[in-house]
Write a protein that holds these residues in place. Structure first.
Motif, PDB file in Angstrom:
ATOM      1  N   TYR A  90     -59.178  68.476  68.908  1.00 29.70           N
ATOM      2  CA  TYR A  90     -60.269  68.747  67.974  1.00 29.70           C
ATOM      3  C   TYR A  90     -59.705  69.401  66.716  1.00 29.70           C
ATOM      4  O   TYR A  90     -58.883  70.322  66.798  1.00 29.70           O
ATOM      5  CB  TYR A  90     -61.299  69.686  68.603  1.00 29.70           C
ATOM      6  CG  TYR A  90     -62.041  69.107  69.778  1.00 29.70           C
ATOM      7  CD1 TYR A  90     -63.254  68.434  69.610  1.00 29.70           C
ATOM      8  CD2 TYR A  90     -61.535  69.246  71.071  1.00 29.70           C
ATOM      9  CE1 TYR A  90     -63.941  67.913  70.702  1.00 29.70           C
ATOM     10  CE2 TYR A  90     -62.214  68.728  72.165  1.00 29.70           C
ATOM     11  CZ  TYR A  90     -63.409  68.064  71.972  1.00 29.70           C
ATOM     12  OH  TYR A  90     -64.093  67.545  73.054  1.00 29.70           O
ATOM     13  N   ARG A  99     -63.798  67.014  64.133  1.00 27.13           N
ATOM     14  CA  ARG A  99     -63.159  65.710  64.261  1.00 27.13           C
ATOM     15  C   ARG A  99     -62.401  65.699  65.578  1.00 27.13           C
ATOM     16  O   ARG A  99     -61.795  66.701  65.973  1.00 27.13           O
ATOM     17  CB  ARG A  99     -62.211  65.470  63.087  1.00 27.13           C
ATOM     18  CG  ARG A  99     -62.925  65.340  61.752  1.00 27.13           C
ATOM     19  CD  ARG A  99     -61.947  65.251  60.595  1.00 27.13           C
ATOM     20  NE  ARG A  99     -61.029  64.127  60.734  1.00 27.13           N
ATOM     21  CZ  ARG A  99     -60.027  63.873  59.882  1.00 27.13           C
ATOM     22  NH1 ARG A  99     -59.833  64.690  58.844  1.00 27.13           N
ATOM     23  NH2 ARG A  99     -59.236  62.837  60.066  1.00 27.13           N
ATOM     24  N   GLU A 133     -54.255  65.383  58.871  1.00 30.78           N
ATOM     25  CA  GLU A 133     -55.468  64.562  58.854  1.00 30.78           C
ATOM     26  C   GLU A 133     -55.634  63.761  60.145  1.00 30.78           C
ATOM     27  O   GLU A 133     -56.409  62.817  60.202  1.00 30.78           O
ATOM     28  CB  GLU A 133     -55.440  63.631  57.641  1.00 30.78           C
ATOM     29  CG  GLU A 133     -55.467  64.371  56.317  1.00 30.78           C
ATOM     30  CD  GLU A 133     -56.672  65.284  56.170  1.00 30.78           C
ATOM     31  OE1 GLU A 133     -57.777  64.869  56.576  1.00 30.78           O
ATOM     32  OE2 GLU A 133     -56.505  66.399  55.658  1.00 30.78           O
TER      33      GLU A 133
END
Length: 307
Positions: A90, A99, A133
């Motif tokens: 996470y 995310r 990312e």
């Protein structure tokens, strides 16, 4: 380092509904962060000045995740990374939805690797490297069993194959050292370039800078789950036997035992799963501040003072 150790016991941090598995000190925000079996990621406002209070340390829920959390990492720009039992990673940031990405196996550690990437150690023996990312850069298969711990700045990875791998920046295997059998659970670096490992054999193994074993010690009654070190050579271990032990890492000498027998009000009543060195009191002489957490759902704070 003096051979005598005095210990002050402080407040316990309560709020988790299940065992606590991971702790880290969040440098950007100067808070202690915890997570565990209840999926809660909590920030604790431990004061940095003066003595710790006997009560009143405030915990704030940062994220409530739907599964047990095994590992945490401080990210950039307020991000906290969390690795789960089911294999999810996470990426958590205040004010945005989490995310999530599946790794395929339990995530036992998350570290900032030597090249700046984020490395996840998995229950299937793989290391996964990704950027901030969540873009996967590479996967490296090391063993057949779980990878449990990592000294990221030295490229050392320990796991349930009973060995420690030394990796290069790109994840290539440089060396392999036999260690705690059947599983290495934790490691801590020493100031002379060596390191200490602990594991299911309840022993502490001392390695020199070349990976040669110099000492093996029956240190706990059961599995050693956590190790943390300080700049003066002191190391601390925590294990399934409910004990936290303070050692002189230079000569493998036991200095202090923190348990319910000696500290009836604050010693852990169940397995100790995680330790964290806090920087709050390091500027005050030789005092050291420690957080310990375990299956009793409690985080306990200690001040260790070499005499």
């Amino acid at each position: 380092m003096g051979t005598k150790i005095a210990v002050k016991e402080y407040t316990k941090l309560e709020g988790h509904k299940q065992g606590v598995y991971s702790l880290f000190w969040h440098d950007q925000e100067s808070v202690l962060v915890s997570a565990g079996g209840d999926g809660a990621v909590v920030k604790w406002s431990v004061p940095l000045q003066g003595d710790l209070p006997a009560s009143g340390v405030v915990g704030t829920l940062f994220a409530q995740l739907p599964e047990p959390i095994f590992s945490l990492l401080e990210g950039r720009e307020g991000v906290i990374w969390a690795g789960s039992q089911s294999g999810n990673v996470y990426r958590l940031k205040q004010g945005t939805s989490p995310r999530v990405m599946s790794m395929g196996a339990s995530v036992f550690f998350l570290v900032r690797w030597m090249d700046g990437s984020i490395a996840a150690g998995l229950g299937n023996g793989e290391m996964v490297f990704m950027d901030d990312e969540m873009v996967v850069q590479r996967r490296v298969a090391l063993g057949r069993k779980s990878l449990r711990c990592c000294l990221f700045d030295r490229g050392l990875v320990g796991g349930s194959d009973g060995c420690i791998w030394q990796l290069g920046v790109g994840g290539e295997v440089l060396n392999r050292f036999e260690a705690n059998a059947p599983s290495v659970f934790c490691m801590v670096g020493l100031i002379d370039g060596g390191w200490v490992s602990g594991g299911r054999d309840a022993q502490l193994w001392w390695f020199d800078a070349n990976g040669v074993v110099t000492e093996r010690l029956n240190a706990h009654l059961y599995t050693i789950h956590a190790l943390v070190g300080y700049g003066d050579g002191m190391i601390v271990s925590g294990g399934m036997d409910k004990m936290v032990k303070v050692w002189d890492g230079r000569d493998a000498k036991l200095l202090k035992v923190l348990d319910r027998q000696k500290f009836p009000g604050t010693g852990h009543s169940h397995s100790v799963n995680a330790l964290c060195r806090l920087p709050a009191l390091e500027q005050r002489g030789k005092r050291r501040l420690l957080a310990s957490a375990g299956d009793d759902k409690i985080i306990r704070l200690w001040e260790i003072i070499p005499e």
